[in-house]
Write an enzyme that holds these catalytic residues in place. Structure first.
Site, PDB file in Angstrom:
ATOM      1  N   CYS A  90       0.812  -1.204  -0.022  1.00 49.83           N
ATOM      2  CA  CYS A  90       0.012   0.105  -0.008  1.00 49.83           C
ATOM      3  C   CYS A  90       0.878   1.216  -0.073  1.00 49.83           C
ATOM      4  CB  CYS A  90      -0.955  -0.039   1.135  1.00 49.83           C
ATOM      5  SG  CYS A  90      -2.040   1.533   1.269  1.00 49.83           S
ATOM      6  N   CYS A  95      -5.995  -3.026   6.983  1.00 47.30           N
ATOM      7  CA  CYS A  95      -6.809  -1.881   6.867  1.00 47.30           C
ATOM      8  C   CYS A  95      -8.368  -2.174   6.289  1.00 47.30           C
ATOM      9  CB  CYS A  95      -6.307  -0.681   6.198  1.00 47.30           C
ATOM     10  SG  CYS A  95      -5.680  -1.200   4.542  1.00 47.30           S
TER      11      CYS A  95
END
Length: 380
Positions: free
Chosen positions: A100, A196
């Site tokens: 990410c 997440c």
């Protein structure tokens, strides 16, 4: 029309990015905030993105800076989540936070900031950037319990040159105090943990939406059937929780730990020794390594390494192969070094770079069938 910001801060709706933005404003910088939506709402009601976005808007309002929004969910799916699923399907344990950062936060976010006219970006990571010896260096955050350089090891010179980490010199209690004194509504907000896009929901239920579960046998390292598992890719090396192994006739009433996975035959291997020899390794080979300086410090060198987040530094010797991968030998045996996770290398506080772990010399990593290696381990 307002002037373009010099710095765009990635505001996540958390206290760390809030203080990062506040500090830059206090320094008199021309700042704007940008909220990244990296995961599309899947209808489960577990996504906190809208709550986080409202908090980010409130913080920007409090600081008097412009607020921007970008939806990177498509880029996240292609650059991070598809890889995440492929790794689990192959029986490995990926680290989506590393991808990410490389694929979204320091690529698409950086591009978006430049489109807004900014020179640099800033984030609420616990890390530091320094320029010395003609190059940019990534340093650990001062708060060793919060240091996030492990997740940033794929950054390069161009990215570091354009990045600020305004909270890298702070300890978390001091940061929360500053947030409270500044009147930031996020000052007491709970830190986000875990992956997440999964949030607080059940990991198996989430993964089962994308990788259909198939029950199989749990065996000990010698091939004796112990119980049944709901899906081999739900588990990772060294894991204790979630095995649901009750009392086993003839076995001690002690915890069981995952020591190996045979994905092809859908078999999970367990042992009752937390320091089981089946989990221990002294060497590993990585996939192609990334070097923050652009090149390794030498073809062979000594340094320290982490094979998981917040692990104490482990002394090791690194040898760079012609194909760009590295061979690493540790000064002492390591527990549960897991393929798919990240090997991150350090010289003191400086992060040198890292790579994805490909395989180790632990017995669990050897050729199938798993139990064939038992005689080799006992002879070591």
């Amino acid at each position: 029309m307002s002037a373009a910001p010099r710095i765009v801060v990635g505001v996540s709706g958390g206290v760390d990015s809030s203080v990062a933005a506040w500090r830059l404003v206090q320094q008199g910088e021309a700042v704007a905030g940008l909220f990244m939506q990296n995961w599309a709402d899947d209808g489960s009601g577990d996504c906190r993105a809208e709550d986080d976005r409202r908090d980010a808007v409130a913080v920007c309002g409090r600081l008097g800076i412009p607020f921007h929004f970008r939806d990177f969910s498509s880029e996240y799916w292609q650059g991070v989540f598809e890889h995440f699923l492929a790794e689990y399907a192959a029986g490995r344990t990926p680290n989506p936070d590393v991808l990410c950062n490389r694929e979204v936060k320091f690529k698409h976010f950086l591009d978006a900031a430049r489109e807004l006219g900014a020179e640099r970006i800033a984030t609420g990571h616990y890390a530091r950037v320094a320029h010395a010896g003609g190059r940019w260096r990534l340093l650990r955050g001062v708060d060793t319990g919060k240091d996030q350089s492990y997740f940033l090891h794929q950054l390069g010179q161009a990215q570091l040159a354009a990045t600020l980490f305004p909270i890298g010199d702070l300890h978390k209690p001091d940061l929360r105090r500053l947030a409270r004194e500044a009147g930031l509504q996020t000052h007491a907000k709970k830190d986000s943990t875990g992956i997440c896009f999964i949030g607080e929901r059940d990991f198996r239920e989430f993964l089962g939406r994308y990788l259909p579960a198939k029950a199989g046998e749990i065996r000990d390292p010698h091939g004796v059937r112990i119980a049944e598992h709901p899906g081999v890719f739900y588990f990772t090396l060294g894991q204790r929780e979630g095995l649901n192994i009750g009392g086993v006739r003839g076995r001690a009433a002690a915890p069981w730990y995952v020591v190996g996975k045979d994905v092809a035959n859908n078999v999970l291997y367990v042992d009752q020794d937390r320091e089981s020899p089946w989990l221990m390794s002294t060497t590993l080979r990585s996939e192609t390594a990334h070097w923050i300086a652009g090149a390794p410090p030498a073809r062979r060198f000594d340094c320290t390494a982490q094979t998981r987040y917040r692990q104490p530094d482990e002394p090791c010797t690194v040898e760079v192969r012609d194909d760009g991968c590295v061979d690493v030998r540790f000064a002492r045996p390591q527990r549960a070094v897991t393929p798919g996770q990240s090997l991150v290398l350090y010289d003191g506080d400086e992060c040198l770079g890292g790579a994805v772990i490909a395989h180790t010399d632990a017995p669990q990593a050897q050729a199938s069938p798993f139990q064939i290696q038992a005689t080799e381990v006992s002879a070591r």
